[in-house]
Enzyme design. Sequence first.
Site, short mmCIF file in Angstrom:
data_model
loop_
_atom_site.label_atom_id
_atom_site.label_comp_id
_atom_site.label_asym_id
_atom_site.label_seq_id
_atom_site.Cartn_x
_atom_site.Cartn_y
_atom_site.Cartn_z
N LYS A 62 2.08 2.14 -5.18
CA LYS A 62 2.77 1.66 -6.38
C LYS A 62 1.94 1.85 -7.65
O LYS A 62 2.47 2.16 -8.69
CB LYS A 62 3.06 0.16 -6.27
CG LYS A 62 4.02 -0.21 -5.19
CD LYS A 62 4.15 -1.72 -5.09
CE LYS A 62 2.93 -2.43 -4.57
NZ LYS A 62 2.60 -2.20 -3.17
N GLY A 87 -4.28 -4.37 -4.35
CA GLY A 87 -5.26 -3.35 -4.71
C GLY A 87 -4.49 -2.11 -5.13
O GLY A 87 -3.92 -1.43 -4.29
N HIS A 88 -4.41 -1.86 -6.41
CA HIS A 88 -3.63 -0.73 -6.92
C HIS A 88 -4.57 0.39 -7.37
O HIS A 88 -5.33 0.23 -8.33
CB HIS A 88 -2.70 -1.19 -8.04
CG HIS A 88 -1.64 -2.13 -7.55
ND1 HIS A 88 -0.84 -2.87 -8.37
CD2 HIS A 88 -1.25 -2.44 -6.29
CE1 HIS A 88 0.00 -3.59 -7.64
NE2 HIS A 88 -0.24 -3.35 -6.37
N ASP A 145 0.81 -1.22 0.00
CA ASP A 145 0.00 0.00 0.00
C ASP A 145 0.84 1.27 0.00
O ASP A 145 0.45 2.29 0.57
CB ASP A 145 -0.96 0.02 1.22
CG ASP A 145 -1.80 -1.24 1.28
OD1 ASP A 145 -2.30 -1.64 0.22
OD2 ASP A 145 -1.93 -1.82 2.36
N GLN A 152 1.96 -6.16 -3.13
CA GLN A 152 2.27 -6.22 -1.69
C GLN A 152 3.56 -5.43 -1.41
O GLN A 152 3.78 -4.42 -2.06
CB GLN A 152 2.36 -7.67 -1.17
CG GLN A 152 1.03 -8.39 -1.14
CD GLN A 152 0.61 -8.96 -2.49
OE1 GLN A 152 1.37 -9.65 -3.11
NE2 GLN A 152 -0.58 -8.67 -2.91
P1 IMP Z 1 -2.77 -12.82 1.84
O1 IMP Z 1 -1.82 -12.28 0.83
O2 IMP Z 1 -4.20 -12.58 1.50
O3 IMP Z 1 -2.47 -14.25 2.19
O4 IMP Z 1 -2.54 -11.99 3.21
C1 IMP Z 1 -1.31 -12.12 3.97
C2 IMP Z 1 -0.91 -10.78 4.57
O5 IMP Z 1 -0.53 -9.89 3.50
C3 IMP Z 1 -2.01 -10.06 5.34
O6 IMP Z 1 -1.42 -9.35 6.41
C4 IMP Z 1 -2.58 -9.08 4.32
O7 IMP Z 1 -3.17 -7.96 4.94
C5 IMP Z 1 -1.30 -8.70 3.58
N1 IMP Z 1 -1.56 -8.25 2.21
C6 IMP Z 1 -1.86 -8.99 1.13
N2 IMP Z 1 -1.99 -8.24 0.04
C7 IMP Z 1 -1.75 -6.97 0.43
C8 IMP Z 1 -1.70 -5.72 -0.28
O8 IMP Z 1 -1.89 -5.62 -1.49
N3 IMP Z 1 -1.40 -4.64 0.48
C9 IMP Z 1 -1.13 -4.72 1.82
N4 IMP Z 1 -1.15 -5.85 2.50
C10 IMP Z 1 -1.46 -6.98 1.82
#
Ligand code: IMP
Length: 429
Positions: free
Chosen positions: A17, A41-42, A14, A225
């Site tokens: 990017k 989520g971009h 977040d 991420q």
């Molecule tokens: P998962 O990727 O859904 O398995 O989540 C694992 C961890 O990564 C959690 O803490 C989510 O909140 C975090 N996470 C996954 N995708 C994002 C993103 O795009 N932005 C911020 N945190 C993310």
Amino acid sequence: MSRSVVILGIQWGDEGKGKVVDMLTEHADAVVRFQGGHNAGHTIVVEGQQTILHLVPSGILHDGVECLIGNGVVLAPDALQEEITMLDGKGVQVTGRLRVSPACPVIMPYHVLLDLAKERKQGKAAIGTTGRGIGPAYEDKVSRRGMRVADLFDESYCNRRLEEVVDFHNFVLREYFGSDTVDLQEMKDLCRGYAEVLAPLLGDVSARIHMLREARKNILFEGAQGTLLDIDHGTYPFVTSSNTLAGGACAGSGSGPDVIDHVLGVVKAYTTRVGGGPFPTELFDDVGRHLAERGNEFGATTGRARRCGWLDASALRHAVRINGVKGLCVTKLDVLDGLDTIKICTGYTHEGHPFDPMVMDGQAFSQCQPVYLEMEGWHRSTSGTTKMSDLPKQARAYLDKIHELSGVQLDLVSTGPDRCHNIVCNEVY
Ligand code: IMP
């Protein structure tokens, strides 16, 4: 000369990017996603109109730019279809511009059930995943049990694999988690539909990248991420399930390391994190609320409130090293407007002694107390500023400190959500 740039978040995701990728796409011929899935989520704002992309590379909003989804991405065909429909509705043409690697693992409904059931069972120790089935889909890939996009096109092979995998996961769902299960026939029918959605999008992403390089085209690799969520180098186990590092761009797209000419690390002027896990510089006071409100810190994928805190320069140095970051883009500088004092974490202590964690995992991070350097804040608006000389001197001093502590040049500073709200310090392309 062609130039390939990897753009990635170097905190917990977040960092903004999407906007940076969208902006630099002006100079790119292709944009490649190489890891993660629709957990990303971009958010991109063009002339005040907001678009949130989860799976389609952010370059799609620029006419004529090719978009590639590499083998490192776990693909939910229904989510992709939804996004394509949303883009069509906005008059953005996707077909003919988007290619998906047949080697992408497919996210199936049982992955979502497993993700949710696992989180429920963990209770307070839950990771706080996005609930999109990302982790279980990567687990299936590594255990060599998973379905890949290519498998969808051979009906009898696909059905045979489904019979095994559904049997296995239904057993785990029912017996271990006491959760709902899935219906085998429904999964088979779903896969037929997925094949229809994906058929016009298939392409050899690795070969395409090679051809683009040969033709001296510019390529942009779009990370999802952030570095501290990397499965190996992040705050394990509070991480996502892919390699979010620059190195992941190679394995996740089928390219050699020589394909990367520049690594741009995107860092927010403060820090946020969604979900569980340690966060040494987290704030629970009015300043934390100021950052959350002014920064509109709510997840673009799940809508969850993000946790907010000061910039952690110690984690930043770690991220610079493991990614080979050559330039920084500092985002959301304007969110700090109006604060009397701004702090930067320069190191840690544990039980009163200096502490340098050897592995920046969740266990080590949970023991860290931040050591802060204090800087004077500014009371003028920096929102939308496009020239360094127009920034208050305290804001310039803050940026200089980030440069000094990270050891990396600043390429860009983002001062607002729109494409044009930037200060360009060095041309990335
Ligand atoms: P998962 O990727 O859904 O398995 O989540 C694992 C961890 O990564 C959690 O803490 C989510 O909140 C975090 N996470 C996954 N995708 C994002 C993103 O795009 N932005 C911020 N945190 C993310």
